[in-house]
Write an enzyme that holds these catalytic residues in place. Structure first.
Site: not given
Length: 396
Positions: A249, A311, A172
């Site tokens: 994003n 998310h 991530h």
């Protein structure tokens, strides 16, 4: 739509049951954002929580404007899942935790040829932030080795090429300083005002300039996750291949319910890009899911949710207040191990507390809300084995 969909206002929806805790400020931010010029509809996900002016865990659909501030500074942030060759049965946590001494340093010359080749293939021309390529960053970013704990759809797992006997690696991270520089440049010139998408109301150059830089930052973030994964594989002397890589994003052109516009996602996973991983906190399970899409019965669901999903688990507590909440209950040493038996590598004391499992919602609740809303099917549950945040005090 199901019991996990709440209509807040005419153009604001929340994908969460009434039992899911959502901070009031996050709802206020969701409503305020829906009042921006050109905003058609807004959808909050079950991991919704307050951000700096705009909520995180939400999708925003506009018809005639793009708002870079809604995408934020970490353009292209997302999750990638890698199937590794390391066997779960051979894991020694003490030894594994010691293998990552150099994974935060800038990549050395031995990586240069690969970086140049991949940048060329991905049409990445910006060289200003190459020193940050292959680095995770701070906040809620991480690299986590996981084991497949439960399988609900063996065929899907086979299709993805995932092997239960081997560790998975979930990464991530995003575009680091590059995305930050793009947002700062925009806000310096335009404040938080959006950019009109029609030539009459907008300098066409400004719009094209932002979108060009935005798209490059998205590709840079994807390359960054690839390099992070490869250096973690190298550190563990294992090999691996990327199973999925999804950004959460970004802004992109989209037609929703017959309306052409722009879909901004800020901590919202696309449901129109195939399988995705919804991560829990470092002491909680993550979930591999298949979005439900492509038939008439799901059309309304997709329009209301703006083709988006949570998310992650979503924060319960603000950063900065976690140490005060947890410090009297847990010593620093207590937080290096989790209730699931996994290990945490984090040399930054504040980050260790800020990112503690207790600071997050239970991921199972977030998943349950999306299942009830008819948005996903769960493929597998993934258990954390080792979560890497940072070795030292500096995690920026």
């Amino acid at each position: 739509m199901g019991k996990s969909v709440q209509k807040i206002t005419e153009n604001v929806s929340l994908i969460a049951s009434t039992n899911t805790w959502i901070e009031g400020l996050a709802i206020q931010q969701l409503i305020k954002t829906s009042e921006l010029n050109g905003m058609h509809s807004v959808a909050g996900m079950p991991d919704l929580h307050p951000g700096r002016g705009y909520p995180i865990g939400a999708a925003f659909f506009t018809t005639n404007k793009i708002y870079p501030a809604l995408v934020g500074n970490d353009i292209g942030c997302g999750m990638s899942l890698w199937q590794t060759s390391a066997k779960v049965s051979k894991v020694n946590l003490d030894k594994l935790a010691k293998k990552f001494e150099h994974v935060e340093q800038p990549l050395d010359e031995s990586w240069s040829a690969m970086i140049e080749q991949r940048k060329s293939e991905k049409c990445i021309y910006n060289d200003s932030y190459d020193h940050a390529l292959g680095t995770i960053g701070g906040g809620n970013h991480f690299a986590e080795f996981q084991a497949i704990d439960q399988v609900y759809d063996p065929k899907a797992l086979e299709t993805l090429g995932l092997n239960k006997k081997h560790l998975q690696l979930l990464v991530h991270s995003g575009s680091r300083g590059l995305g930050q520089s793009i947002l700062v440049e925009h806000i310096t010139k335009h404040n938080h005002d959006g950019l009109f998408t029609d030539a009459e109301n907008n300098s066409n150059y400004d719009l094209k300039d932002y979108l060009t830089k935005h798209d490059e930052a998205v590709r840079w973030a994807e390359l960054n996750r690839e390099l992070i994964a490869k250096r973690f594989l190298e550190a563990t002397r294992s090999s691996g291949n990327c199973t999925l890589d999804i950004n959460h994003n970004l802004v992109s052109a989209k037609t929703i319910a017959g309306h052409k516009g722009w879909l901004h996602r800020k901590g919202a996973t696309p449901s129109d890009k195939g399988y995705v991983v919804i991560p829990g906190s470092r002491g909680d399970y993550s979930y591999l899911v298949r979005p439900i899409i492509g038939n008439d019965s799901t059309a309304e669901n997709l329009n209301i949710s703006l083709y988006s999903l949570a998310h992650g688990a979503g924060r319960k507590w603000k950063r900065g207040e976690c140490h005060g909440r947890l410090g009297h209950k847990y010593k620093r040493e207590d937080l290096y191990r989790t209730a699931l038996g996994s290990r945490v590598v984090c040399g930054n004391k504040e980050l260790l507390y800020d990112e503690a499992p207790q600071a997050y919602k239970k991921c199972e609740t977030v998943i349950s809300d999306m299942v009830d809303a008819g948005l996903i099917e769960v493929v597998a549950k993934l258990r954390p084995v080792l979560t890497f945040k940072t070795n030292g005090d500096c995690s920026s």
